[in-house]
Design a protein around this motif. Structure first.
Motif, mmCIF file in Angstrom:
data_model
loop_
_atom_site.group_PDB
_atom_site.id
_atom_site.type_symbol
_atom_site.label_atom_id
_atom_site.label_comp_id
_atom_site.label_asym_id
_atom_site.label_seq_id
_atom_site.Cartn_x
_atom_site.Cartn_y
_atom_site.Cartn_z
ATOM 1 N N ALA A 183 0.839 -0.911 -0.017
ATOM 2 C CA ALA A 183 0.133 0.185 0.136
ATOM 3 C C ALA A 183 1.001 1.168 0.011
ATOM 4 O O ALA A 183 1.883 1.283 0.727
ATOM 5 N N GLY A 184 0.721 2.225 -0.939
ATOM 6 C CA GLY A 184 1.126 3.480 -0.921
ATOM 7 C C GLY A 184 0.682 4.427 -1.952
ATOM 8 O O GLY A 184 -0.346 3.843 -2.494
ATOM 9 N N PHE A 185 1.263 5.721 -1.942
ATOM 10 C CA PHE A 185 0.839 6.524 -2.971
ATOM 11 C C PHE A 185 1.865 7.583 -3.255
ATOM 12 O O PHE A 185 2.807 7.782 -2.474
ATOM 13 N N GLY A 186 1.931 8.364 -4.424
ATOM 14 C CA GLY A 186 2.839 9.119 -5.116
ATOM 15 C C GLY A 186 2.522 10.472 -4.803
ATOM 16 O O GLY A 186 1.224 10.737 -4.494
ATOM 17 N N ILE A 187 3.418 11.352 -4.746
ATOM 18 C CA ILE A 187 3.038 12.825 -4.586
ATOM 19 C C ILE A 187 4.447 13.650 -5.193
ATOM 20 O O ILE A 187 5.607 13.174 -5.301
ATOM 21 N N THR A 188 3.989 14.507 -6.095
ATOM 22 C CA THR A 188 5.012 15.224 -6.709
ATOM 23 C C THR A 188 4.923 16.800 -6.402
ATOM 24 O O THR A 188 3.710 17.528 -6.221
ATOM 25 N N GLY A 189 6.112 17.567 -6.292
ATOM 26 C CA GLY A 189 6.135 19.049 -5.921
ATOM 27 C C GLY A 189 7.559 19.265 -5.663
ATOM 28 O O GLY A 189 8.492 18.534 -5.237
ATOM 29 N N ALA A 190 7.798 20.566 -5.434
ATOM 30 C CA ALA A 190 8.959 21.165 -4.791
ATOM 31 C C ALA A 190 8.929 20.818 -3.389
ATOM 32 O O ALA A 190 7.906 20.790 -2.564
ATOM 33 N N ALA A 191 10.000 20.534 -2.814
ATOM 34 C CA ALA A 191 10.239 20.075 -1.382
ATOM 35 C C ALA A 191 9.731 21.147 -0.383
ATOM 36 O O ALA A 191 8.871 20.888 0.380
ATOM 37 N N GLU A 192 9.839 22.394 -0.710
ATOM 38 C CA GLU A 192 9.301 23.476 0.184
ATOM 39 C C GLU A 192 7.710 23.797 -0.233
ATOM 40 O O GLU A 192 7.247 24.446 0.852
ATOM 41 N N ALA A 193 7.205 23.228 -1.168
ATOM 42 C CA ALA A 193 5.721 23.385 -1.440
ATOM 43 C C ALA A 193 4.730 22.483 -0.701
ATOM 44 O O ALA A 193 3.719 23.079 -0.734
ATOM 45 N N PHE A 194 5.356 21.574 -0.450
ATOM 46 C CA PHE A 194 4.361 20.406 -0.064
ATOM 47 C C PHE A 194 3.890 20.978 1.728
ATOM 48 O O PHE A 194 4.462 21.764 2.281
ATOM 49 N N THR A 195 2.340 20.690 1.782
ATOM 50 C CA THR A 195 1.796 21.196 3.000
ATOM 51 C C THR A 195 2.328 20.225 4.201
ATOM 52 O O THR A 195 2.999 18.992 3.827
ATOM 53 N N ASP A 196 2.257 20.425 5.232
ATOM 54 C CA ASP A 196 2.645 19.707 6.378
ATOM 55 C C ASP A 196 1.812 18.360 6.528
ATOM 56 O O ASP A 196 2.585 17.201 6.597
ATOM 57 N N GLN A 197 0.623 18.668 6.082
ATOM 58 C CA GLN A 197 -0.158 17.301 6.049
ATOM 59 C C GLN A 197 0.207 16.402 4.919
ATOM 60 O O GLN A 197 0.168 15.087 5.056
ATOM 61 N N GLN A 198 0.642 16.963 3.670
ATOM 62 C CA GLN A 198 0.911 16.122 2.330
ATOM 63 C C GLN A 198 2.335 15.357 3.041
ATOM 64 O O GLN A 198 2.418 14.024 2.764
ATOM 65 N N VAL A 199 3.194 16.084 3.728
ATOM 66 C CA VAL A 199 4.531 15.324 4.201
ATOM 67 C C VAL A 199 4.387 14.214 5.204
ATOM 68 O O VAL A 199 4.749 13.075 4.916
ATOM 69 N N ARG A 200 3.338 14.586 6.295
ATOM 70 C CA ARG A 200 3.202 13.676 7.040
ATOM 71 C C ARG A 200 2.570 12.159 6.561
ATOM 72 O O ARG A 200 2.630 11.097 6.655
ATOM 73 N N SER A 201 1.702 12.494 5.539
ATOM 74 C CA SER A 201 0.738 11.549 4.885
ATOM 75 C C SER A 201 1.898 10.616 4.145
ATOM 76 O O SER A 201 1.642 9.215 4.033
#
Length: 296
Positions: free
Chosen positions: A84-102
């Motif tokens: 189980a897992g999923f991907g996410i794309t973007g600049a490191a500084e642009a991710f929200t805190d929730q996106q990083v945690r998830s």
């Protein structure tokens, strides 16, 4: 020999292919998913072999319950597949805190928690196989997927260390590291961070590449699934298994670059030893330590 498999993310993508392949090979499978309704077809086809369980892998309570239900139904767990897992794309500084945690909770913390929940049963059996579905992104850094790859680098490292920890118990661990496969990883399973200016040539390029029609992955998930079902029977499985020609070529090139950089900076690396230092790895204690670490 019939085995009991516990597979996360069984409803779609590679997880579904692995679930179908294990069932077709005659194994018993605890197939877990956030939405078990998506597994109805397999329940009809394999009513005696499959146990469908709801599982949010970020819930420790659900993990414990799913493992306990599997043991109650089948009596053991022989193969754990943390898929189980999923991907996410973007600049490191642009991710929200929730996106990083998830990302970290789903792609790293969850497989660690599941492994820890299953290990006591495998330890008592003195046997078991654990397949951590990492990524070639757990070996190679790519702009735009830094947080996803932080989790996958961590998962591959966890698998490597764990493999040496549990080998005397008859448990084998493999970090499975696929390249691009024809699943919905870059489609429905992909999310994005807000766009930040300045990253057009790096992160922006990767975003457009993944969203565009030109990205056609080489990997066949059904072929990968067959490989993994066969791997569960292999007496000496690899600690790292790269899947896909594209991933293999990328890793070969990256390893060359890393080796060249290492050798260029080796004099600086060794210059930091204390003046009276002796080579610890040449001592008896050092040799024993190297053997445990697998670097003898």
């Amino acid at each position: 020999m019939t085995k009991v498999w516990f597979i996360t993310g069984s409803a779609r993508g590679l997880g579904r292919s692995i679930t179908k392949a294990a069932l077709a090979a005659g194994h018993q499978v605890a197939a877990t998913a956030r939405n078990p309704e998506h597994l109805k077809e397999l329940t009809k086809d394999y009513p005696e072999q499959i146990l469908v369980l709801p599982l949010d892998v970020t819930s420790p309570d659900q993990i414990k319950q799913a493992v306990a239900q599997t043991i109650d139904r089948f009596g053991r767990i022989d193969v754990l597949v943390n898929n189980a897992g999923f991907g996410i794309t973007g600049a490191a500084e642009a991710f929200t805190d929730q996106q990083v945690r998830s990302q970290l909770e789903t792609n790293l913390y969850a497989p660690i928690e599941l492994t820890r929940a299953v290990l006591p049963h495998m330890r008592k059996q003195r046997s078991g196989r654990i397949m951590q579905i990492s990524s070639i992104g757990g070996r190679i850094g790519t702009p735009g997927v830094s947080i996803y790859q932080a989790a996958k680098f961590g998962l591959s490292g966890f698998a490597e260390a764990l493999s040496r920890e549990v080998a005397p118990l008859g448990i084998r661990v493999t970090s499975v590291e696929p390249g691009g496969f024809r699943t919905d990883w870059s489609g429905a399973s992909m999310s994005y961070a807000p766009v930040v200016e300045g990253y057009e040539q790096t992160v922006g390029f990767v975003m457009q590449f993944l969203k565009g029609d030109g990205f056609v992955p080489m990997g066949d998930p059904d072929k990968a699934a067959k490989v993994l079902v066969d791997l569960a029977e292999h007496p000496e499985p690899p600690v790292h298994l790269v899947l896909g020609s594209e991933a293999a070529a990328m890793l070969q090139q990256t390893d060359k670059l890393r080796k060249a950089e290492f050798e260029q900076w080796l004099p600086i690396s060794t210059s930091t030893d204390a003046d009276d230092a002796t080579d610890f790895l040449e001592t008896e204690a050092g040799k024993a330590y190297a053997k445990i670490k697998g670097v003898e």
